[in-house]
Design a protein around this motif. Structure first.
Motif, short mmCIF file in Angstrom:
data_model
loop_
_atom_site.label_atom_id
_atom_site.label_comp_id
_atom_site.label_asym_id
_atom_site.label_seq_id
_atom_site.Cartn_x
_atom_site.Cartn_y
_atom_site.Cartn_z
N UNK A 94 0.74 -1.12 -0.11
CA UNK A 94 0.04 0.13 -0.09
C UNK A 94 0.96 1.30 0.03
N UNK A 95 0.30 2.26 -0.55
CA UNK A 95 1.03 3.58 -0.91
C UNK A 95 1.66 4.21 0.72
N UNK A 96 0.58 4.32 1.46
CA UNK A 96 0.96 4.82 2.88
C UNK A 96 2.17 3.95 3.35
N UNK A 97 1.92 2.54 3.47
CA UNK A 97 3.05 1.78 4.13
C UNK A 97 4.40 2.10 3.22
N UNK A 98 4.50 2.08 2.11
CA UNK A 98 5.69 2.42 1.43
C UNK A 98 6.49 3.83 1.78
N UNK A 99 5.48 4.95 1.89
CA UNK A 99 5.99 6.15 2.43
C UNK A 99 6.43 6.03 3.65
N UNK A 100 5.77 5.43 4.76
CA UNK A 100 6.32 5.50 6.20
C UNK A 100 7.62 4.50 6.07
N UNK A 101 7.69 3.44 5.16
CA UNK A 101 8.96 2.64 5.27
C UNK A 101 9.85 3.45 4.70
N UNK A 102 9.83 4.26 3.65
CA UNK A 102 10.73 4.94 3.08
C UNK A 102 11.75 5.88 4.14
N UNK A 103 10.69 6.66 4.81
CA UNK A 103 11.30 7.54 5.77
C UNK A 103 11.78 6.88 6.76
N UNK A 104 11.41 5.43 7.30
CA UNK A 104 12.13 4.81 8.27
C UNK A 104 13.59 4.42 7.71
N UNK A 105 13.75 4.03 6.50
CA UNK A 105 15.03 3.81 6.11
C UNK A 105 15.91 4.62 6.13
N UNK A 106 15.35 6.20 5.99
CA UNK A 106 16.41 7.17 5.88
C UNK A 106 17.07 7.37 7.41
N UNK A 107 16.44 6.80 8.59
CA UNK A 107 17.11 6.95 9.84
C UNK A 107 18.08 5.66 10.00
N UNK A 108 18.23 4.71 9.15
CA UNK A 108 19.21 3.66 9.54
C UNK A 108 20.67 4.06 9.10
N UNK A 109 21.56 3.40 9.89
CA UNK A 109 23.03 3.76 9.48
C UNK A 109 23.70 3.12 8.34
N UNK A 110 23.08 2.22 8.02
CA UNK A 110 23.44 1.50 6.51
C UNK A 110 21.79 1.76 5.67
N UNK A 111 21.92 2.63 4.76
CA UNK A 111 20.78 2.78 4.26
C UNK A 111 20.75 2.27 2.79
N UNK A 112 19.92 1.52 2.43
CA UNK A 112 19.84 0.78 1.30
C UNK A 112 19.08 1.55 0.17
N UNK A 113 19.45 1.15 -1.16
CA UNK A 113 18.59 2.03 -2.27
C UNK A 113 17.26 1.07 -2.54
N UNK A 114 16.09 1.50 -2.74
CA UNK A 114 14.90 1.08 -2.82
C UNK A 114 14.23 1.22 -4.04
N UNK A 115 13.97 0.09 -4.70
CA UNK A 115 13.11 -0.14 -6.03
C UNK A 115 11.64 -0.47 -5.66
N UNK A 116 10.69 0.32 -6.23
CA UNK A 116 9.53 0.01 -5.76
C UNK A 116 8.65 -0.57 -7.16
#
Length: 257
Positions: A94-116
């Protein structure tokens, strides 16, 4: 799966740039040949489909990619904390789940690239996904598998360039620190030499000035005594200069080896 280890061999920045310019759609085998990526695979996590499916429809070589799978975003977060993935491929969320997940990814020490990979998203939703940090959005239509493959290859190249830049940055920082330390020692050495020279030279200057001012009032014995003292100070200056010359000579010899 064990936590990933750092790559032993990183391609040079010139190699990466040359590869980037040579073709915008290199095959997986071509990329492996240029970078020897079989010894430094990328870690990819597929979320929403199995890794077997990902390998099947993407055509990505198992020699260049370590592919794992997660059934949910929560599982992906847990696995990433253990492994540290380079790329996430997300599908059917779901779109909202993707948005929340992407913003969460930004807070990680090792930030992966994301393909949707998506089926039903509006243009403004896609725009927000990119703003949230998505590396590439791919519409699930005819040919989307090839798009995913090319996206993974492109993101792998970009991440390798980032790693090389980071390695160069660390090297430059270390070199600058070494240079600062050498400059500090040079300043200390210069201060010591200046101090050792200033004393004898000041003594010589004082004695000669005294002789010039009092030449008519001094006996020969007194003049001789003053000149002998000045000569002794001169020998001290020469000794300091000889030591300085020897140190410089040895330093040049070491650098030429």
């Amino acid at each position: 799966m064990k936590p990933r280890q750092s790559d032993n061999k990183t391609p040079s920045l010139s190699d990466l740039v040359q590869c980037e310019e040579s073709s915008s759609s290199l095959s997986d085998n071509d990329l492996s040949a240029q970078f020897s990526l079989s010894s430094a695979p990328s870690y990819v996590l597929s979320i929403g489909f199995t890794k077997e499916e990902a390998f099947k429809w993407s055509g990505i070589s198992k020699d260049t990619v370590v592919m794992e799978e997660a059934s949910s975003l929560e599982e992906a977060v847990k696995k990433h904390k253990e492994i540290g993935y380079d790329i996430f491929i997300l599908r059917a969320f779901a779109y909202q789940d993707l948005i929340s997940f992407l913003y969460q990814v930004k807070t990680w020490d090792i930030t992966p690239s994301v393909v949707v990979v998506y089926k039903e998203l509006s243009s403004w939703e896609i725009s927000f996904l990119y703003r949230a940090g998505c590396g590439q959005c791919i519409y699930e239509a005819c040919g989307w598998e090839e798009e995913v493959k090319q996206a993974v290859l492109r993101l792998r190249r970009l991440r390798q360039i980032e790693k090389e830049n980071e390695r160069l940055k660390v090297g430059l920082t270390e070199a600058n620190n070494r240079l600062k330390e050498k400059n500090r020692k040079l300043n200390e050495f210069t201060a010591v030499v200046a101090h050792d020279l200033r004393g004898p030279l000041a003594g010589i200057n004082m004695k000669l000035e005294y002789i010039v001012d009092e030449i008519n009032n001094l006996a020969k014995v007194e003049i001789k005594k003053l000149l002998e003292s000045a000569l002794f100070s001169t020998e001290r200056v020469l000794e300091v200069l000889r030591c300085l010359y020897q140190i410089t000579k040895e330093s040049i010899s070491i650098k030429e080896r």
